[in-house]
Design an enzyme around this catalytic site. Structure first.
Site, PDB file in Angstrom:
ATOM      1  N   GLU A 135      -6.431   5.129   0.110  1.00  0.00           N
ATOM      2  CA  GLU A 135      -6.949   5.537   1.104  1.00  0.00           C
ATOM      3  C   GLU A 135      -5.272   6.976   0.717  1.00  0.00           C
ATOM      4  OE1 GLU A 135      -5.052   1.173   3.275  1.00  0.00           O
ATOM      5  OE2 GLU A 135      -3.875   2.714   2.580  1.00  0.00           O
ATOM      6  N   SER A 158      -4.885   5.075   5.048  1.00  0.00           N
ATOM      7  CA  SER A 158      -3.789   4.241   6.103  1.00  0.00           C
ATOM      8  C   SER A 158      -4.066   3.961   7.495  1.00  0.00           C
ATOM      9  CB  SER A 158      -2.771   5.188   5.729  1.00  0.00           C
ATOM     10  OG  SER A 158      -2.169   4.193   6.068  1.00  0.00           O
ATOM     11  N   ASP A 202      -1.369  -5.250   4.297  1.00  0.00           N
ATOM     12  CA  ASP A 202      -2.390  -4.627   4.397  1.00  0.00           C
ATOM     13  C   ASP A 202      -3.901  -5.681   4.237  1.00  0.00           C
ATOM     14  OD1 ASP A 202      -1.142  -3.438   5.263  1.00  0.00           O
ATOM     15  OD2 ASP A 202      -1.678  -1.001   3.861  1.00  0.00           O
ATOM     16  N   LYS A 203      -3.739  -5.846   3.095  1.00  0.00           N
ATOM     17  CA  LYS A 203      -5.488  -6.477   2.491  1.00  0.00           C
ATOM     18  C   LYS A 203      -5.048  -8.254   1.825  1.00  0.00           C
ATOM     19  CE  LYS A 203      -6.634  -2.564   2.089  1.00  0.00           C
ATOM     20  NZ  LYS A 203      -5.078  -1.586   2.556  1.00  0.00           N
ATOM     21  N   CYS A 206       5.423  -2.132   7.767  1.00  0.00           N
ATOM     22  CA  CYS A 206       5.555  -0.939   8.536  1.00  0.00           C
ATOM     23  C   CYS A 206       5.388  -0.673   9.669  1.00  0.00           C
ATOM     24  CB  CYS A 206       5.162   0.428   7.776  1.00  0.00           C
ATOM     25  SG  CYS A 206       5.382  -0.323   5.744  1.00  0.00           S
ATOM     26  N   ASP A 250       1.010  -1.196   0.108  1.00  0.00           N
ATOM     27  CA  ASP A 250      -0.039  -0.147  -0.229  1.00  0.00           C
ATOM     28  C   ASP A 250       0.832   1.455   0.349  1.00  0.00           C
ATOM     29  OD1 ASP A 250      -2.345  -2.251  -0.086  1.00  0.00           O
ATOM     30  OD2 ASP A 250      -2.774  -1.168   1.700  1.00  0.00           O
TER      31      ASP A 250
END
Length: 549
Positions: A439, A465, A120-121, A192, A78
């Protein structure tokens, strides 16, 4: 075993012939076939270390008496997709991942899955697949990145690269410092470093019992992560023998427990999209109002970046998710885990090792990290990460500055055309209108970096985000592309954000909004071919998890 339909009997001689062509032995044919759905890629920092973890998962499966088979699924970073057209694809990728895992697992009649994920996804997509397939499955999240270091301070992605852009534009740092920060902030493999979406979902996966204890916070480069990968491989084979299925683990109680931990940690607002989507695949309903109900009763006890100054490595040193569970155990409901224990037993043995990182005795806020706001702009709801909003901005009224895309809003922000006291409105960025519900980390980080976070608010039918902080309200539903009230807003309309009272409203009467919408003309689709056109035609409201019809 499920795999018997591909390998048992004389009529399956051709099938076995092809299996032997892969190099397996005739001694393997009667063992459980365990798929390793790996999202390894050189493109995503959170996934570059997965080749190593694949080896340890394979070892575990073989040690447990199974046959490991690796197959690939894609991943998108992302952070790299942020701020340009690539972000249209991030959320839609979630549905593709669930579909891909389903296709391979059913086409090859695999007996179980180890789902190797991180960012993320990808993690919610894997969980959706596990719930949909309901075959023995276990998640391995690849782990958080270690913090960077620059000029005597620990550094991370959001404050030290995204927000640094705004600092540079405001003349607070030099171009040389900007470059040095971008070289130092992300030192290597892993998701992250703060409590952004990837790490939040890892924490909730462990809370739901779909990964082994310790998995969420063990660093990407650690020996502990390798051992968890190995143990998960062994456990995958045991799950086949014990016939423990995901829907027996991802229960209504497990989902509620995930929300409890989400609120206690102050996690990413994207969980309000992902948990309902996972629940949908498991045949359960997870209404938006439940998030707010739980948030009202669960205090915010840990303050990691972006809201605070601590990182995932600090949470791990403080005892990880088992410690968090112990701190909120009175709010939890009994639920089994894939490891064989009940979540309540894990919570009882958890121990907080650092009471400044996990502050059960002195919460940061009396309520949880996320709030659901409603009103005449968002009758179906909107989402704010209230744990990352300063007290002075929790109630805010200002004139609207309306933009029909992220790019036009970003141009105005970077051109210093946004005035203190204004409410930036970014619309046509929802699941349908985006498409893909991009985002908005670039504009929110620029606002932070330019020192406007305590004087400017932002609302959008897109999303934010997990690294966003400040008075930023997303997921406004219904979205503009569906003719929601946000489509009726004009420059100068007075917008009120009242987080304590859970209100997002504009000073217009219902009749005024209705008359404006009667003249509204839906703009043409931004993207006219490919996957995103199909996605836009099938996706539902953000208030329903943005699942596909």
């Amino acid at each position: 075993m499920r795999s018997d339909q591909t390998k048992k009997g004389t009529t399956r001689a051709p099938n076995r012939c092809l299996m032997y062509a892969t190099g397996i032995s005739s001694r393997d044919i009667n063992k459980p076939f365990i798929g390793i759905a790996s999202s390894f890629t050189d493109l995503v920092p959170g996934h570059i270390g997965m080749r190593d973890l694949e080896r340890f998962i394979e070892r575990g499966i073989a040690a447990g008496g199974g046959v490991p088979y690796i197959f690939g699924v894609p991943a998108v970073c992302d952070g790299i997709a942020m701020g340009h057209a690539g972000m249209h694809y991030s959320l839609p990728l979630r549905e593709l991942i669930a579909d891909m895992v389903e296709c391979v697992a059913n086409a090859h009649a695999l007996d179980a899955l180890v789902l190797l994920t991180n960012c993320d996804k990808i993690t919610p997509g894997m969980l959706m697949a596990a719930a949909r397939l309901n075959i023995p499955s276990i998640i391995v999240t690849a782990g958080p990145m270690m913090t960077g270091f620059y000029q005597g301070k620990r550094r991370s992605l959001i404050r030290d690269s995204f927000e640094a852009v705004g600092q540079f534009e405001a003349g607070k740092i030099s171009e040389k410092q900007l470059h040095e920060l971008e070289m130092a902030a992300c030192p290597g493999a892993g998701s992250c470093q703060g409590l952004y979406t990837a790490n939040t979902m890892a924490c909730l996966t462990e809370t739901m019992g779909m990964s082994l204890p310790g998995c969420a916070t063990a660093a990407a480069v650690s020996a502990a992560k390798r051992r968890i990968a190995y143990d998960s491989g062994i456990r995958a084979v045991e799950l086949v023998k014990e016939n423990i299925l995901p829907r027996a683990v991802m229960t209504a109680n497990a989902l509620k427990n995930a929300i409890v931990v989400d609120m206690a940690l102050g996690g990413s607002s994207n969980t309000v999209l992902h948990l309902p989507a996972i629940a949908h695949e498991a045949g359960l309903d997870l209404p938006l109002d439940l998030f707010d109900e739980i948030s009202r009763s669960v205090p915010h006890i840990s303050c990691l970046e972006p809201a605070g100054d601590h990182f995932m490595e600090d949470l791990d040193h403080a005892g990880g998710i088992t410690a968090v569970l112990s701190a909120v155990k009175k709010k939890l409901s009994p639920s089994p885990t894939l490891g064989g224990e009940n979540i309540m037993d894990i919570a009882k043995r958890g121990q907080v090792l650092d009471t400044e990182i996990i502050r059960a005795h002195k919460p940061y806020h009396k309520e949880g990290g996320i709030a659901i706001l409603k009103g005449n702009i968002a009758p179906e709801g909107s989402v704010v990460k209230q744990a990352a909003v300063s007290e002075k901005m929790k109630v805010f009224t200002g004139p609207a500055r309306v933009f029909d895309s992220e790019e036009t809003a970003m141009t105005a922000i970077m051109s210093k055309k946004i005035k203190k006291g204004e409410v930036i409105v970014i619309r046509y960025e929802g699941p349908k209108g985006g498409p893909g519900m991009r985002e908005m980390l670039s504009p929110t980080s620029a606002i932070q970096g330019m020192g406007l976070a305590d004087s400017v608010a932002l609302i959008t039918d897109g999303r934010f985000s997990g690294g966003t902080r400040g008075p930023c309200i997303g997921h406004v539903s219904p979205e503009a592309a569906d003719g929601g009230p946000i489509a009726a807003l004009r420059d100068g309309d007075k917008i009120t954000i009242d987080i304590p009272r859970r209100i997002l409203s504009v000073r217009l009467t219902d009749m005024e909004i209705k008359l404006r919408l009667a003249k509204w003309v839906k703009p043409p689709n931004k993207i006219k071919k490919g996957y995103l056109t199909r996605y836009a035609a099938q996706v539902t409201s953000a208030s329903k998890g943005a699942v596909l019809k």
